[in-house]
Design a protein around this motif. Structure first.
Motif, PDB file in Angstrom:
ATOM      1  N   LEU A   1       0.756  -1.214  -0.128  1.00  6.25           N
ATOM      2  CA  LEU A   1      -0.013  -0.111   0.167  1.00  6.25           C
ATOM      3  C   LEU A   1       0.915   1.319  -0.018  1.00  6.25           C
ATOM      4  O   LEU A   1       0.595   2.183  -0.732  1.00  6.25           O
ATOM      5  CB  LEU A   1      -0.803   0.154   1.278  1.00  6.25           C
ATOM      6  N   GLU A   2       2.104   1.363   0.489  1.00  5.27           N
ATOM      7  CA  GLU A   2       2.715   2.323   0.879  1.00  5.27           C
ATOM      8  C   GLU A   2       3.651   2.745  -0.555  1.00  5.27           C
ATOM      9  O   GLU A   2       3.572   3.555  -0.976  1.00  5.27           O
ATOM     10  CB  GLU A   2       4.030   2.114   1.836  1.00  5.27           C
ATOM     11  N   ALA A   3       3.880   1.514  -1.375  1.00 10.59           N
ATOM     12  CA  ALA A   3       4.674   1.851  -2.673  1.00 10.59           C
ATOM     13  C   ALA A   3       3.727   2.349  -3.507  1.00 10.59           C
ATOM     14  O   ALA A   3       4.048   2.879  -4.422  1.00 10.59           O
ATOM     15  CB  ALA A   3       5.119   0.238  -3.003  1.00 10.59           C
ATOM     16  N   VAL A   4       2.223   2.138  -3.372  1.00 10.40           N
ATOM     17  CA  VAL A   4       1.452   2.718  -4.512  1.00 10.40           C
ATOM     18  C   VAL A   4       0.717   3.790  -3.745  1.00 10.40           C
ATOM     19  O   VAL A   4      -0.375   4.462  -4.486  1.00 10.40           O
ATOM     20  CB  VAL A   4       0.234   1.655  -4.863  1.00 10.40           C
ATOM     21  N   GLU A   5       1.377   4.408  -2.733  1.00  7.50           N
ATOM     22  CA  GLU A   5       0.821   5.577  -2.001  1.00  7.50           C
ATOM     23  C   GLU A   5      -0.730   5.504  -1.697  1.00  7.50           C
ATOM     24  O   GLU A   5      -1.307   6.464  -1.968  1.00  7.50           O
ATOM     25  CB  GLU A   5       1.040   6.822  -3.089  1.00  7.50           C
ATOM     26  N   GLU A   6      -1.181   4.385  -1.188  1.00  8.73           N
ATOM     27  CA  GLU A   6      -2.402   4.080  -0.722  1.00  8.73           C
ATOM     28  C   GLU A   6      -2.384   3.669   0.762  1.00  8.73           C
ATOM     29  O   GLU A   6      -3.672   3.437   1.160  1.00  8.73           O
ATOM     30  CB  GLU A   6      -3.100   3.070  -1.461  1.00  8.73           C
ATOM     31  N   ALA A   7      -1.390   3.935   1.392  1.00  6.67           N
ATOM     32  CA  ALA A   7      -1.357   3.500   2.893  1.00  6.67           C
ATOM     33  C   ALA A   7      -2.363   4.457   3.590  1.00  6.67           C
ATOM     34  O   ALA A   7      -2.947   4.005   4.810  1.00  6.67           O
ATOM     35  CB  ALA A   7      -0.080   3.738   3.545  1.00  6.67           C
ATOM     36  N   SER A   8      -2.546   5.604   3.296  1.00  7.22           N
ATOM     37  CA  SER A   8      -3.505   6.559   4.209  1.00  7.22           C
ATOM     38  C   SER A   8      -5.141   5.736   4.047  1.00  7.22           C
ATOM     39  O   SER A   8      -5.856   6.366   4.976  1.00  7.22           O
ATOM     40  CB  SER A   8      -3.795   7.707   3.249  1.00  7.22           C
ATOM     41  N   VAL A   9      -5.224   4.935   3.287  1.00  2.59           N
ATOM     42  CA  VAL A   9      -6.668   4.403   3.241  1.00  2.59           C
ATOM     43  C   VAL A   9      -7.026   3.826   4.557  1.00  2.59           C
ATOM     44  O   VAL A   9      -8.012   3.537   5.038  1.00  2.59           O
ATOM     45  CB  VAL A   9      -6.930   3.126   2.286  1.00  2.59           C
ATOM     46  N   ILE A  10      -5.856   3.418   5.587  1.00  3.20           N
ATOM     47  CA  ILE A  10      -6.077   2.642   6.807  1.00  3.20           C
ATOM     48  C   ILE A  10      -5.964   3.886   8.090  1.00  3.20           C
ATOM     49  O   ILE A  10      -6.016   3.454   9.168  1.00  3.20           O
ATOM     50  CB  ILE A  10      -4.992   1.548   7.040  1.00  3.20           C
ATOM     51  N   THR A  11      -5.651   4.819   7.661  1.00  2.00           N
ATOM     52  CA  THR A  11      -5.483   6.162   8.747  1.00  2.00           C
ATOM     53  C   THR A  11      -6.520   7.319   8.389  1.00  2.00           C
ATOM     54  O   THR A  11      -6.798   7.996   9.395  1.00  2.00           O
ATOM     55  CB  THR A  11      -4.257   6.494   8.723  1.00  2.00           C
TER      56      THR A  11
END
Length: 152
Positions: free
Chosen positions: A81-91
């Protein structure tokens, strides 16, 4: 909840982990077909995942392709998720509000904060290899993966 980019990135990583190796690198066409994704979209996702060998490794040339190292297999799913800049979905706020907090909650904040905590833990504690192992045990399946043995 996850974007198409994140979904395809997860599926591509699992597919490569299941079918590829340093000795058997996979090409974009095979991966795109295997995860049922358009080739050009798959190429963009793989580009994000391979930057600095972040999650997926690649080799150019006639014997080139994509594979996962042993180090990458140990990475948490959150790394994808971090690599595709989507980690914010969980925060982020479930309603997408910029200022959602304990002091300024959205209407769903109280209910969603526990779910968000569980999602964060799942993405941080589950490794790519754990997903592969569970698939190989026959406990789970992924319909969109083509050319991968599906449990009965």
């Amino acid at each position: 909840m996850l974007s198409k980019t994140a979904e395809y990135a997860l599926r591509a990583t699992i597919y490569i982990a299941l079918k590829g190796s340093e000795e058997n690198k996979l090409g974009i066409e095979e991966i795109a077909l295997g995860i049922d994704s358009p080739k050009s979209f798959t190429a963009k996702i793989l580009q994000l995942l391979t930057q600095n060998n972040r999650v997926i490794s690649s080799v150019r040339g006639p014997n080139g392709g994509f594979y996962l190292t042993d180090r990458a297999r140990k990475l948490p799913v959150k790394a994808i998720l971090e690599a595709v800049e989507e980690a914010s979905v969980i925060t982020k706020c479930v309603l997408g509000l910029k200022e959602c907090s304990e002091t300024r909650p959205c209407p769903m904040h109280t209910q969603y904060k526990n779910i968000k905590k569980q999602l964060k833990q799942m993405f941080e504690k589950t490794s790519i290899q754990q997903l592969v192992d569970e698939f190989n045990k026959g406990n789970y399946f992924i319909d969109n993966l083509k050319g991968v043995r599906k449990p009965c």
